[in-house]
Design a protein around this motif. Structure first.
Motif, PDB file in Angstrom:
ATOM      1  N   UNK A 123      47.760  36.366  32.703  1.00 31.99           N
ATOM      2  CA  UNK A 123      48.030  37.586  33.457  1.00 31.99           C
ATOM      3  C   UNK A 123      46.953  37.811  34.518  1.00 31.99           C
ATOM      4  N   UNK A 124      47.364  38.095  35.729  1.00 35.13           N
ATOM      5  CA  UNK A 124      46.441  38.295  36.845  1.00 35.13           C
ATOM      6  C   UNK A 124      45.958  39.742  36.862  1.00 35.13           C
ATOM      7  N   UNK A 125      44.651  39.992  36.846  1.00 32.46           N
ATOM      8  CA  UNK A 125      44.166  41.379  36.901  1.00 32.46           C
ATOM      9  C   UNK A 125      44.590  42.058  38.193  1.00 32.46           C
ATOM     10  N   UNK A 126      45.047  43.306  38.076  1.00 31.40           N
ATOM     11  CA  UNK A 126      45.560  44.046  39.220  1.00 31.40           C
ATOM     12  C   UNK A 126      44.482  44.932  39.821  1.00 31.40           C
ATOM     13  N   UNK A 156      40.725  51.242  38.820  1.00 29.12           N
ATOM     14  CA  UNK A 156      40.605  52.684  38.606  1.00 29.12           C
ATOM     15  C   UNK A 156      40.247  52.983  37.158  1.00 29.12           C
ATOM     16  N   UNK A 157      40.857  52.281  36.214  1.00 27.50           N
ATOM     17  CA  UNK A 157      40.508  52.469  34.810  1.00 27.50           C
ATOM     18  C   UNK A 157      39.039  52.123  34.582  1.00 27.50           C
ATOM     19  N   UNK A 158      38.586  51.045  35.185  1.00 28.90           N
ATOM     20  CA  UNK A 158      37.179  50.649  35.019  1.00 28.90           C
ATOM     21  C   UNK A 158      36.253  51.733  35.545  1.00 28.90           C
ATOM     22  N   UNK A 217      36.042  57.195  23.552  1.00 27.16           N
ATOM     23  CA  UNK A 217      37.183  57.367  24.455  1.00 27.16           C
ATOM     24  C   UNK A 217      38.117  56.160  24.416  1.00 27.16           C
ATOM     25  N   UNK A 218      39.406  56.445  24.424  1.00 29.51           N
ATOM     26  CA  UNK A 218      40.453  55.447  24.618  1.00 29.51           C
ATOM     27  C   UNK A 218      40.994  55.609  26.032  1.00 29.51           C
ATOM     28  N   UNK A 219      41.041  54.523  26.793  1.00 28.32           N
ATOM     29  CA  UNK A 219      41.599  54.546  28.146  1.00 28.32           C
ATOM     30  C   UNK A 219      42.732  53.539  28.207  1.00 28.32           C
ATOM     31  N   UNK A 220      43.937  54.023  28.511  1.00 31.67           N
ATOM     32  CA  UNK A 220      45.123  53.175  28.543  1.00 31.67           C
ATOM     33  C   UNK A 220      45.722  53.193  29.939  1.00 31.67           C
ATOM     34  N   UNK A 221      45.855  52.017  30.529  1.00 34.22           N
ATOM     35  CA  UNK A 221      46.535  51.936  31.825  1.00 34.22           C
ATOM     36  C   UNK A 221      48.038  52.082  31.618  1.00 34.22           C
ATOM     37  N   UNK A 222      48.691  52.803  32.510  1.00 36.01           N
ATOM     38  CA  UNK A 222      50.120  53.006  32.414  1.00 36.01           C
ATOM     39  C   UNK A 222      50.681  53.202  33.818  1.00 36.01           C
ATOM     40  N   UNK A 223      51.952  53.474  33.905  1.00 33.02           N
ATOM     41  CA  UNK A 223      52.559  53.811  35.189  1.00 33.02           C
ATOM     42  C   UNK A 223      52.714  55.319  35.283  1.00 33.02           C
ATOM     43  N   UNK A 224      52.950  55.807  36.481  1.00 34.78           N
ATOM     44  CA  UNK A 224      53.162  57.247  36.649  1.00 34.78           C
ATOM     45  C   UNK A 224      54.348  57.705  35.791  1.00 34.78           C
ATOM     46  N   UNK A 225      55.384  56.886  35.756  1.00 32.50           N
ATOM     47  CA  UNK A 225      56.570  57.245  34.982  1.00 32.50           C
ATOM     48  C   UNK A 225      56.300  57.242  33.479  1.00 32.50           C
ATOM     49  N   UNK A 226      55.471  56.321  33.021  1.00 34.57           N
ATOM     50  CA  UNK A 226      55.209  56.184  31.590  1.00 34.57           C
ATOM     51  C   UNK A 226      54.051  57.052  31.113  1.00 34.57           C
ATOM     52  N   UNK A 229      45.274  57.890  40.592  1.00 30.28           N
ATOM     53  CA  UNK A 229      44.660  57.483  41.857  1.00 30.28           C
ATOM     54  C   UNK A 229      45.773  57.112  42.826  1.00 30.28           C
ATOM     55  N   UNK A 230      45.979  57.955  43.840  1.00 30.38           N
ATOM     56  CA  UNK A 230      47.051  57.705  44.805  1.00 30.38           C
ATOM     57  C   UNK A 230      46.801  56.425  45.589  1.00 30.38           C
ATOM     58  N   UNK A 231      45.537  56.175  45.954  1.00 29.20           N
ATOM     59  CA  UNK A 231      45.207  55.015  46.782  1.00 29.20           C
ATOM     60  C   UNK A 231      45.629  53.707  46.123  1.00 29.20           C
ATOM     61  N   UNK A 232      45.372  53.585  44.810  1.00 28.20           N
ATOM     62  CA  UNK A 232      45.677  52.353  44.099  1.00 28.20           C
ATOM     63  C   UNK A 232      47.010  52.418  43.356  1.00 28.20           C
ATOM     64  N   UNK A 233      47.659  53.582  43.377  1.00 28.51           N
ATOM     65  CA  UNK A 233      48.891  53.735  42.621  1.00 28.51           C
ATOM     66  C   UNK A 233      48.666  53.560  41.138  1.00 28.51           C
ATOM     67  N   UNK A 234      47.557  54.103  40.650  1.00 30.22           N
ATOM     68  CA  UNK A 234      47.144  53.871  39.269  1.00 30.22           C
ATOM     69  C   UNK A 234      47.202  55.145  38.445  1.00 30.22           C
ATOM     70  N   UNK A 235      47.563  54.986  37.175  1.00 27.81           N
ATOM     71  CA  UNK A 235      47.535  56.091  36.221  1.00 27.81           C
ATOM     72  C   UNK A 235      46.862  55.616  34.943  1.00 27.81           C
TER      73      UNK A 235
END
Length: 276
Positions: free
Chosen positions: A73-76, A81-83, A224-233, A253-259
């Motif tokens: 899997x290629x890191x996105x 943003x999570x980091x 802390x638990x940090x989970x990457x997800x989509x805006x919808x999820x 983060x709007x710039x990266x499209x990250x949640x």
């Protein structure tokens, strides 16, 4: 393909193959190739749809060059943003002992490597887990320089029991794409990345729920638990984290499209001393 003889030829070939950033990709490929023959092979592989990172053998992530083998899997970029969120939380730990980090569904180990690089030397202990043997091999290379521990297995299963109740930062980029939506993904992901890193089950939250459910067993008080997800999820992810007993919030983060959904383990209750 005829031998590639110039940068303009590489650009034209990539553009014809549908590469949106043909000029930037051409520069990277030309810089990486050691011989004209190798460049020709690399351009051919990219034109056939192999992800650029798999062709180069690395991905840029948080300013680091992360090894990425074919099939891993290629890191996105959005995961950066999570980091950043995790680093900010880590700086809030005023302690002399290292911050204990666990990277679940680690893939190439990019998040663990980035967190180790962002924190002062000697102040972080990194553990990473993935079920995919190819990802584990890749992560071991990427985390070797920071003495990271990489475990092969399903989520928390292979982690040392000594980590229970000691993890300060539990970061995860689990699969969260609903099974029926996999066919809508770009071919680069759908064809060349492992399905186990993409398919999150019927509603996309199967693995997310498992990550959240067991997190309190491993987190330290105030961890802390940090989970990457989509805006919808994100709402469903936040609900799973809250049901596990963690205080949940969502950061975007709007710039990266990250949640990112962040769950915080309640601090240990203060035990009153004897009255005098």
């Amino acid at each position: 393909m005829s031998p590639v003889s110039s940068l303009s030829t590489v650009v034209a070939t990539l553009r014809a193959a549908g590469c949106v950033f043909a000029e930037d990709e051409a520069d990277l490929l030309v810089s990486a190739a050691r011989t004209p023959e190798e460049l020709t092979l690399m351009v051919e592989r990219r034109a056939r749809g192999l992800p650029l990172e798999h062709v180069l053998g690395w991905a840029e992530f948080c300013g680091l060059r992360i090894d990425v083998d074919p099939g891993v899997f290629v890191p996105r970029r959005r995961t950066e943003f999570l980091v950043r969120q995790a680093v900010a939380l880590a700086h809030g730990h005023a302690r002399d002992v290292p911050v204990v980090v666990v990277d679940l569904c680690c893939g190439s180990g990019a998040m663990g490597a980035a967190l180790a690089a962002a924190l002062p030397p000697g102040r972080v202990e990194v553990h990473a887990v993935d079920i995919d043997p190819a990802a584990v091999r890749c992560a071991r290379r990427n985390l070797a320089a920071v003495s990271g521990h990489v475990h092969e297995g399903d989520l928390y299963g292979p982690l040392p029991a000594v980590l229970r109740g000691r993890v300060d930062l539990l970061v995860a980029s689990p699969p969260y794409v609903p099974t029926e939506a996999i066919r809508l993904l770009p071919a680069e992901a759908r064809v060349h990345e492992p399905m186990v890193a993409l398919d999150g089950g019927a509603d996309g939250l199967d693995v997310v729920r498992r990550v959240a459910r067991a997190a309190p067993l491993w987190l330290a008080p105030g961890g802390h638990l940090l989970v990457e997800t989509s805006r919808r999820q994100a709402p469903g992810t936040a609900e799973a984290v809250a049901r596990a007993g963690l205080d949940a919030r969502t950061a975007d983060c709007e710039e990266l499209g990250a949640s990112v959904v962040i769950g915080t383990m309640p601090a240990a209750p203060v035990v009153a001393g004897p009255r005098v």
